[in-house]
Design a protein around this motif. Structure first.
Motif, PDB file in Angstrom:
ATOM      1  N   ILE A   6      45.914  44.163  44.637  1.00  0.00           N
ATOM      2  CA  ILE A   6      44.728  44.079  43.852  1.00  0.00           C
ATOM      3  C   ILE A   6      44.846  43.240  42.623  1.00  0.00           C
ATOM      4  CG2 ILE A   6      42.664  45.218  43.073  1.00  0.00           C
ATOM      5  CD1 ILE A   6      42.962  46.961  45.439  1.00  0.00           C
ATOM      6  N   ALA A   7      45.860  43.932  41.938  1.00  0.00           N
ATOM      7  CA  ALA A   7      45.925  43.315  40.680  1.00  0.00           C
ATOM      8  C   ALA A   7      46.476  41.728  40.503  1.00  0.00           C
ATOM      9  CB  ALA A   7      47.123  43.951  39.947  1.00  0.00           C
ATOM     10  N   ALA A   8      47.295  41.602  41.523  1.00  0.00           N
ATOM     11  CA  ALA A   8      47.731  40.264  41.722  1.00  0.00           C
ATOM     12  C   ALA A   8      46.319  39.513  42.086  1.00  0.00           C
ATOM     13  CB  ALA A   8      48.753  40.206  42.925  1.00  0.00           C
ATOM     14  N   ASP A   9      45.619  39.835  42.904  1.00  0.00           N
ATOM     15  CA  ASP A   9      44.287  38.979  43.392  1.00  0.00           C
ATOM     16  C   ASP A   9      43.363  38.896  42.042  1.00  0.00           C
ATOM     17  OD1 ASP A   9      45.034  38.968  46.011  1.00  0.00           O
ATOM     18  OD2 ASP A   9      43.660  40.341  46.718  1.00  0.00           O
ATOM     19  N   LEU A  10      43.489  39.946  41.329  1.00  0.00           N
ATOM     20  CA  LEU A  10      42.518  39.661  39.991  1.00  0.00           C
ATOM     21  C   LEU A  10      43.069  38.603  38.948  1.00  0.00           C
ATOM     22  CD1 LEU A  10      41.339  43.408  39.608  1.00  0.00           C
ATOM     23  CD2 LEU A  10      40.010  41.442  40.844  1.00  0.00           C
ATOM     24  N   LEU A  11      44.476  38.789  38.760  1.00  0.00           N
ATOM     25  CA  LEU A  11      45.060  37.908  38.203  1.00  0.00           C
ATOM     26  C   LEU A  11      45.023  36.279  38.797  1.00  0.00           C
ATOM     27  CD1 LEU A  11      48.270  39.865  36.884  1.00  0.00           C
ATOM     28  CD2 LEU A  11      46.114  39.228  35.631  1.00  0.00           C
ATOM     29  N   ALA A  12      44.949  36.388  40.011  1.00  0.00           N
ATOM     30  CA  ALA A  12      44.853  34.882  40.573  1.00  0.00           C
ATOM     31  C   ALA A  12      43.483  34.318  40.231  1.00  0.00           C
ATOM     32  CB  ALA A  12      45.070  35.009  42.101  1.00  0.00           C
ATOM     33  N   VAL A  13      42.432  35.251  40.392  1.00  0.00           N
ATOM     34  CA  VAL A  13      40.968  34.730  40.040  1.00  0.00           C
ATOM     35  C   VAL A  13      41.049  34.269  38.469  1.00  0.00           C
ATOM     36  CG1 VAL A  13      38.660  35.391  39.594  1.00  0.00           C
ATOM     37  CG2 VAL A  13      39.963  36.379  41.782  1.00  0.00           C
ATOM     38  N   ALA A  14      41.728  34.906  37.630  1.00  0.00           N
ATOM     39  CA  ALA A  14      41.667  34.567  36.281  1.00  0.00           C
ATOM     40  C   ALA A  14      42.347  33.012  35.861  1.00  0.00           C
ATOM     41  CB  ALA A  14      42.194  35.634  35.399  1.00  0.00           C
ATOM     42  N   ASP A  15      43.387  33.111  36.789  1.00  0.00           N
ATOM     43  CA  ASP A  15      44.397  31.844  36.641  1.00  0.00           C
ATOM     44  C   ASP A  15      43.595  30.669  37.060  1.00  0.00           C
ATOM     45  OD1 ASP A  15      46.407  33.122  35.658  1.00  0.00           O
ATOM     46  OD2 ASP A  15      47.523  33.562  37.589  1.00  0.00           O
ATOM     47  N   ALA A  16      42.643  30.814  38.292  1.00  0.00           N
ATOM     48  CA  ALA A  16      41.969  29.814  39.071  1.00  0.00           C
ATOM     49  C   ALA A  16      41.019  29.251  38.117  1.00  0.00           C
ATOM     50  CB  ALA A  16      41.529  30.050  40.186  1.00  0.00           C
ATOM     51  N   ALA A  17      40.474  30.131  37.118  1.00  0.00           N
ATOM     52  CA  ALA A  17      39.253  29.978  36.231  1.00  0.00           C
ATOM     53  C   ALA A  17      39.821  29.563  34.823  1.00  0.00           C
ATOM     54  CB  ALA A  17      38.310  31.023  36.074  1.00  0.00           C
ATOM     55  N   GLY A  18      41.080  29.383  34.805  1.00  0.00           N
ATOM     56  CA  GLY A  18      41.751  29.116  33.302  1.00  0.00           C
ATOM     57  C   GLY A  18      41.353  30.037  32.200  1.00  0.00           C
ATOM     58  N   ALA A  19      41.284  31.365  32.667  1.00  0.00           N
ATOM     59  CA  ALA A  19      41.210  32.372  31.736  1.00  0.00           C
ATOM     60  C   ALA A  19      42.460  33.114  31.483  1.00  0.00           C
ATOM     61  CB  ALA A  19      40.152  33.479  32.212  1.00  0.00           C
ATOM     62  N   GLY A  20      43.057  32.692  30.328  1.00  0.00           N
ATOM     63  CA  GLY A  20      44.299  33.239  29.793  1.00  0.00           C
ATOM     64  C   GLY A  20      44.378  34.794  29.563  1.00  0.00           C
ATOM     65  N   ARG A  21      43.178  35.035  28.673  1.00  0.00           N
ATOM     66  CA  ARG A  21      42.747  36.613  28.499  1.00  0.00           C
ATOM     67  C   ARG A  21      41.302  36.633  28.912  1.00  0.00           C
ATOM     68  NH1 ARG A  21      45.401  40.263  25.780  1.00  0.00           N
ATOM     69  NH2 ARG A  21      43.908  40.974  24.591  1.00  0.00           N
ATOM     70  N   PHE A  22      40.986  37.892  29.400  1.00  0.00           N
ATOM     71  CA  PHE A  22      39.437  38.008  29.716  1.00  0.00           C
ATOM     72  C   PHE A  22      39.281  39.574  29.798  1.00  0.00           C
ATOM     73  CE2 PHE A  22      42.844  38.019  32.891  1.00  0.00           C
ATOM     74  CZ  PHE A  22      42.734  39.027  33.852  1.00  0.00           C
ATOM     75  N   ALA A  23      37.881  39.911  29.783  1.00  0.00           N
ATOM     76  CA  ALA A  23      37.362  41.407  30.075  1.00  0.00           C
ATOM     77  C   ALA A  23      37.264  41.207  31.295  1.00  0.00           C
ATOM     78  CB  ALA A  23      35.995  41.298  29.022  1.00  0.00           C
ATOM     79  N   TYR A  24      36.988  42.569  31.788  1.00  0.00           N
ATOM     80  CA  TYR A  24      36.752  42.949  33.454  1.00  0.00           C
ATOM     81  C   TYR A  24      35.722  44.106  33.318  1.00  0.00           C
ATOM     82  CZ  TYR A  24      37.436  44.693  38.108  1.00  0.00           C
ATOM     83  OH  TYR A  24      37.428  44.989  39.390  1.00  0.00           O
ATOM     84  N   TYR A  25      34.793  43.999  34.152  1.00  0.00           N
ATOM     85  CA  TYR A  25      33.916  45.268  34.416  1.00  0.00           C
ATOM     86  C   TYR A  25      33.833  45.263  36.178  1.00  0.00           C
ATOM     87  CZ  TYR A  25      29.754  47.393  36.058  1.00  0.00           C
ATOM     88  OH  TYR A  25      28.544  48.300  36.652  1.00  0.00           O
ATOM     89  N   GLY A  26      33.987  46.642  36.460  1.00  0.00           N
ATOM     90  CA  GLY A  26      33.935  46.810  37.771  1.00  0.00           C
ATOM     91  C   GLY A  26      33.481  48.333  37.833  1.00  0.00           C
ATOM     92  N   TYR A  27      32.722  48.511  39.194  1.00  0.00           N
ATOM     93  CA  TYR A  27      31.881  49.671  39.359  1.00  0.00           C
ATOM     94  C   TYR A  27      32.461  50.269  40.968  1.00  0.00           C
ATOM     95  CZ  TYR A  27      28.129  52.824  39.386  1.00  0.00           C
ATOM     96  OH  TYR A  27      27.393  54.065  39.244  1.00  0.00           O
ATOM     97  N   SER A  28      32.828  51.760  40.680  1.00  0.00           N
ATOM     98  CA  SER A  28      33.178  52.351  41.369  1.00  0.00           C
ATOM     99  C   SER A  28      34.582  51.817  42.117  1.00  0.00           C
ATOM    100  CB  SER A  28      32.177  52.247  43.035  1.00  0.00           C
ATOM    101  OG  SER A  28      32.433  53.296  43.973  1.00  0.00           O
ATOM    102  N   TRP A  29      35.084  51.489  43.443  1.00  0.00           N
ATOM    103  CA  TRP A  29      36.289  51.355  43.470  1.00  0.00           C
ATOM    104  C   TRP A  29      36.802  50.059  43.013  1.00  0.00           C
ATOM    105  CZ3 TRP A  29      38.803  47.338  45.851  1.00  0.00           C
ATOM    106  CH2 TRP A  29      38.044  46.311  46.647  1.00  0.00           C
ATOM    107  N   LEU A  30      35.846  49.387  42.723  1.00  0.00           N
ATOM    108  CA  LEU A  30      36.298  48.026  41.737  1.00  0.00           C
ATOM    109  C   LEU A  30      36.495  48.515  40.329  1.00  0.00           C
ATOM    110  CD1 LEU A  30      33.858  45.609  43.251  1.00  0.00           C
ATOM    111  CD2 LEU A  30      36.099  45.386  43.655  1.00  0.00           C
ATOM    112  N   ALA A  31      36.004  49.675  39.887  1.00  0.00           N
ATOM    113  CA  ALA A  31      36.445  50.118  38.556  1.00  0.00           C
ATOM    114  C   ALA A  31      37.793  50.529  38.680  1.00  0.00           C
ATOM    115  CB  ALA A  31      35.416  51.089  38.152  1.00  0.00           C
ATOM    116  N   LEU A  32      38.398  51.354  39.827  1.00  0.00           N
ATOM    117  CA  LEU A  32      39.632  51.849  40.017  1.00  0.00           C
ATOM    118  C   LEU A  32      40.459  50.696  39.947  1.00  0.00           C
ATOM    119  CD1 LEU A  32      40.454  54.035  42.977  1.00  0.00           C
ATOM    120  CD2 LEU A  32      41.647  51.941  42.528  1.00  0.00           C
ATOM    121  N   SER A  33      40.076  49.639  40.360  1.00  0.00           N
ATOM    122  CA  SER A  33      40.841  48.364  40.705  1.00  0.00           C
ATOM    123  C   SER A  33      41.094  47.662  39.061  1.00  0.00           C
ATOM    124  CB  SER A  33      40.137  47.160  41.519  1.00  0.00           C
ATOM    125  OG  SER A  33      39.965  47.761  42.646  1.00  0.00           O
ATOM    126  N   GLY A  34      40.249  47.922  38.515  1.00  0.00           N
ATOM    127  CA  GLY A  34      40.310  47.283  36.922  1.00  0.00           C
ATOM    128  C   GLY A  34      41.270  48.086  36.201  1.00  0.00           C
TER     129      GLY A  34
END
Length: 281
Positions: free
Chosen positions: A86-114
């Motif tokens: 999951i962490a690798a997937d979220l970093l892949a999303v940031a990479d694809a969007a060109g976001a070197g640093r970024f904030a993250y908001y998730g709810y429920s199990w997606l908060a756990l993922s954060g």
């Protein structure tokens, strides 16, 4: 169209909206329509929840939205949905969007993922966990509920039902509409989290952090679900001083349950000012 390549080789479409500091938002940017929208309304869920959050935040942030949960429902990974992947997937999303640093908001199990992401990278500028406690999380309870759901799931998915947490919901009578592959991936996740020490993990988080829960967020499951009570608000309310000492800002939304607290009209007045006050990465 921007796409991220996830750890299993599948492609996930991203929607980028607005300008400013990058914010990863794992929500469906497309409002539900027709019978699906009506069903969501019955459960107290805004059919345009994701779109409303994107629009509400897009004037201050570069919102990178992606329907991660929907993607997993369409292409389940029963053997590989682990905290690491999951962490690798979220970093892949940031990479694809060109976001070197970024904030993250998730709810429920997606908060756990954060939380799992935050202890594996130094690229987070801010973390917001909604509907899941950062300390004393209900991992054992969720494992039992997920194992029960897996036992009751069928070989192929039927029409999906929304996740909800209203006190009026009859969880004992709820039907499992997911396939064994779909439930199996979450069983894999919660099995991987057995023994996870979320209290010890706090020292690994190096960014500003906010936890938001409804004060009435407690879900009781009947015997066929293992007779489990999933307490989300309790650990946050009881442990607020400990959380604040560990660096968390805490917001408890009075009288709201799991579903009510996640709705944009409740979350945005807390989420947006807090994120806006964080220094740009």
């Amino acid at each position: 169209m921007t796409e991220a390549t996830l750890h299993d080789g599948s492609s996930l479409e991203l929607t980028v909206h607005g300008d400013g500091p990058a914010l990863l938002l794992p929500v469906d940017p497309r409002p539900a329509e027709g019978s699906r929208a009506e069903e969501l309304r019955k459960w107290g869920v805004d059919p345009a929840l994701g779109r409303t959050l994107i629009d509400g935040l897009g004037d201050a942030f570069r919102v990178i939205a992606f329907d991660y949960e929907g993607h997993l429902m369409r292409t389940p990974r029963p053997d590989t949905l682990t905290p690491d992947s999951i962490a690798a997937d979220l970093l892949a999303v940031a990479d694809a969007a060109g976001a070197g640093r970024f904030a993250y908001y998730g709810y429920s199990w997606l908060a756990l993922s954060g939380l799992q992401l935050a202890i594996r990278t130094d690229r987070l500028s801010a973390l917001v966990m909604g509907g899941f406690p950062p300390v004393d999380g209900p991992y054992a309870e969720m494992l039992r509920v997920t194992a029960a759901a897996h036992e009751m799931s069928g070989p192929a998915p039927s029409a999906p039902e929304p996740a909800a947490g209203s006190a009026d919901d009859d969880w004992s009578a709820a039907k499992v509409s997911m396939s064994r592959a779909q439930t199996g991936q979450f069983l894999t996740l919660y099995r991987a989290l057995r023994g996870f020490d979320d209290r010890a993990a706090q020292v690994l988080i190096g960014c500003p952090r906010l936890c938001v829960v409804g004060s009435a967020d407690e879900i009781r499951y009947g015997e066929r679900w293992g007779g489990v009570t999933v307490r989300v608000a309790g650990p946050v309310v009881a442990g607020r001083a400990e959380l604040e000492a560990a660096g968390w800002d805490v917001a408890v939304l009075d009288g709201l349950d799991h579903t009510q607290a996640m709705q944009p009209e409740r979350m945005l007045p807390v989420l947006k000012p807090w994120l806006t006050a964080r220094p740009a990465p």
